[in-house]
Design an enzyme around this catalytic site. Structure first.
Site, PDB file in Angstrom:
ATOM      1  N   ARG A   1      16.090 -16.661  42.099  1.00  0.00           N
ATOM      2  CA  ARG A   1      16.550 -16.377  43.450  1.00  0.00           C
ATOM      3  C   ARG A   1      17.172 -14.982  43.434  1.00  0.00           C
ATOM      4  NH1 ARG A   1      18.446 -21.731  42.316  1.00  0.00           N
ATOM      5  NH2 ARG A   1      17.441 -23.311  43.621  1.00  0.00           N
TER       6      ARG A   1
ATOM      7  N   LYS B   1      22.671 -21.991  42.307  1.00  0.00           N
ATOM      8  CA  LYS B   1      22.804 -22.829  43.500  1.00  0.00           C
ATOM      9  C   LYS B   1      23.178 -24.251  43.102  1.00  0.00           C
ATOM     10  CE  LYS B   1      20.332 -23.989  47.750  1.00  0.00           C
ATOM     11  NZ  LYS B   1      19.055 -23.870  48.480  1.00  0.00           N
TER      12      LYS B   1
ATOM     13  N   HIS C   1      11.871 -13.957  48.039  1.00  0.00           N
ATOM     14  CA  HIS C   1      11.668 -15.372  47.710  1.00  0.00           C
ATOM     15  C   HIS C   1      10.198 -15.705  47.537  1.00  0.00           C
ATOM     16  CE1 HIS C   1      14.282 -18.784  47.068  1.00  0.00           C
ATOM     17  NE2 HIS C   1      13.389 -19.582  47.621  1.00  0.00           N
TER      18      HIS C   1
ATOM     19  N   TYR D   1       4.669 -27.262  46.072  1.00  0.00           N
ATOM     20  CA  TYR D   1       3.773 -26.245  45.516  1.00  0.00           C
ATOM     21  C   TYR D   1       2.371 -26.792  45.248  1.00  0.00           C
ATOM     22  CZ  TYR D   1       7.974 -23.474  45.131  1.00  0.00           C
ATOM     23  OH  TYR D   1       9.124 -22.790  45.440  1.00  0.00           O
TER      24      TYR D   1
END
Length: 347
Positions: free
Chosen positions: A204, A229, A294, A329
């Site tokens: 990130r 995160k 991103h 994904y």
């Protein structure tokens, strides 16, 4: 130096836009304000539309900017609870402002008398009427559920509070050829290094900018991501190619505190500057897609999946709590789809 402010709606949410001539000192000051963000599309810094920010920038206050006295006490209680549970200041601000909006709507009603029907009315009469986003509505739901879990006398049935239906958006992915063109666009070694590290480790933006030289373990070929995160640490593998690039970069720049520092020694490279680095790379590579930093992380995950990496490992590498987050994904991987023959070819 002066700045001007005005009320705006950005991504369907009420915000305060702050305008000023480009100045390093003012940028540093506004970045320290809670919830400040840079809008690439509007080319302006913007902040949450709160009473505190309206007073700070001398904007008119709304007719009723505070809940009832009971509501104010509830907000204080809620903030203290969040702090005791060690929620981040960013989450604390988001949740408390969301709850404040809800309690302000019911400022004439005792908190203990609020019901599930009131939540539905609030969604219809405030959220939908003001065309606020589903993500903002979801924040409200999170705040309401968390708050009403912490008090005893309530008519709210927490489990029956429904969330808005979320749009099923696919992650944006670049091809390997496009990624290569982006990473090779810059001759500046620092710019090339930052973009390459994001893609090669699936980082990130904030994770990259928080990296320090000590987080690179060249003997074990890993990078340690501290307090990412969700306040989790994790490790990501370093390719030999990236390690060689890092060594060359280190010789030239000799970073002191952060691995990637800005113009001021010892201070982290800014997110805005990093976004600008990508924008320049896209222009040089003649890629017209509206790619963001991103997208490189999404591309990393998708390319791993297409090369045969097990989804469980990808989940671990990305730091996802749930496998459902990683499974998205599979919907953008073209490895299997490309093998399907269209019936049109047999006509």
């Amino acid at each position: 130096m002066k700045w001007n402010a005005k009320l705006i709606r950005h991504n369907k949410e009420p915000r305060i836009a702050v305008y000023f001539e480009k100045n390093a000192d003012l940028i540093t000051r506004i970045k320290k304000l809670e919830g400040s963000r840079w809008s690439q599309s509007l080319c302006v810094w913007h902040l949450p539309d709160t009473e505190e920010n309206r007073i700070k920038f001398k904007l008119p206050l709304a007719a009723a900017t505070l809940p009832s006295e009971e509501g104010i006490a509830a907000l204080i209680q809620f903030k203290n609870y969040l702090r005791s549970k060690r929620y981040s200041e960013s989450t604390l601000t988001t949740y408390s402002e969301a709850l404040k909006s809800f309690l302000l709507f019911y400022r004439e009603k005792p908190v203990a008398e609020i019901t599930n029907e009131d939540v539905i009315i609030y969604n219809n009469e405030y959220i939908l009427k003001n065309n606020l986003s589903a993500s903002y509505q979801n924040q409200i739901v999170n705040a309401i559920k968390l708050y009403f879990k912490t008090i005893r006398e309530t008519k709210i049935d927490i489990e029956k509070i429904h969330r808005p239906k979320r749009a099923k958006l696919l992650p944006n992915v670049l091809s390997k050829e496009e990624v290569k063109a982006i990473l090779e666009a810059h001759s500046n070694i620092k710019h090339k290094m930052m973009l390459s590290l994001i893609y090669s480790c699936g980082l990130r933006c904030g994770e990259l900018l928080a990296l320090k030289p000590v987080h690179i373990d060249s003997k074990r070929n890993i990078v340690l991501l501290k307090n990412s995160k969700g306040k989790k640490d994790r490790i990501a593998p370093l390719s030999p190619k990236i390690l060689e690039m890092l060594r060359e970069y280190y010789k030239v720049f000799k970073p002191k505190h952060y691995l990637f520092e800005g113009q001021t020694s010892g201070e982290s490279y800014s997110e805005k500057s990093l976004q600008s680095v990508l924008k320049q790379a896209l222009q040089k590579a003649k890629i017209t897609k509206p790619a963001t930093l991103h997208w490189l992380r999404h591309s990393y995950a998708t390319h791993l999946l297409e090369s045969g990496t097990d989804l469980r490992y990808i989940q671990e590498l990305l730091g996802h709590n749930s496998s459902k987050t990683t499974e998205i994904y599979t919907h953008v991987s073209t490895k299997s789809i490309q093998q399907i023959k269209s019936p049109f070819d047999d006509l």
